[in-house]
Scaffold this active site. Structure first.
Site, mmCIF file in Angstrom:
data_model
loop_
_atom_site.group_PDB
_atom_site.id
_atom_site.type_symbol
_atom_site.label_atom_id
_atom_site.label_comp_id
_atom_site.label_asym_id
_atom_site.label_seq_id
_atom_site.Cartn_x
_atom_site.Cartn_y
_atom_site.Cartn_z
ATOM 1 N N CYS A 6 0.091 4.076 2.583
ATOM 2 C CA CYS A 6 0.497 3.488 3.966
ATOM 3 C C CYS A 6 1.829 3.975 4.177
ATOM 4 O O CYS A 6 2.247 4.383 5.434
ATOM 5 C CB CYS A 6 0.355 1.949 4.009
ATOM 6 N N CYS A 17 0.885 -1.173 0.122
ATOM 7 C CA CYS A 17 -0.039 -0.018 0.197
ATOM 8 C C CYS A 17 1.061 1.316 0.079
ATOM 9 O O CYS A 17 1.565 1.601 0.783
ATOM 10 C CB CYS A 17 -0.709 -0.040 1.195
#
Length: 111
Positions: free
Chosen positions: A36, A33
């Site tokens: 993230c 991700c």
């Protein structure tokens, strides 16, 4: 003194989060991700800013399906602010540092 963000798994969740003395900010993330990666430094700075009254943990979603399902995490990054068995706040997606700090302040500054 800064407190590090603790990495937890499904197996640790009850002990580290549900039985914690303080509210716990659970940061759900994934290695694949991109957003993230942007949120991680902010999560660490929140852990430092509120080290006296907040515990911050992070959990990778892929190896920990039980907690992800229990807290209905649909996208990452996701945050859940939990105290005991109560869910105080919940966000999905990237949020700015100001939003994160104001969300925490709402629950932590009154104590």
């Amino acid at each position: 003194m800064s407190k590090a963000v603790i990495t937890i798994t499904d197996a640790d969740f009850e002990t580290e989060v549900l039985k914690a003395e303080q509210p716990v900010l659970v940061y759900f993330w994934a290695s694949w991700c991109g957003p993230c990666q942007l949120m991680s430094p902010m999560i660490s700075s929140a852990a430092t800013a509120y080290s006296d009254r907040l515990k911050v943990v992070k959990m990778e979603i892929d190896p920990n399906p039980l907690t992800v399902k229990q807290y209905q995490v649909e996208g990452v990054p996701a945050l859940r602010l939990i105290q005991g068995d109560k869910l105080l706040e919940s966000t999905e997606g990237v949020i700015g540092k100001e939003k994160l700090l104001s969300l925490l302040a709402k629950h932590l500054d009154s104590n």
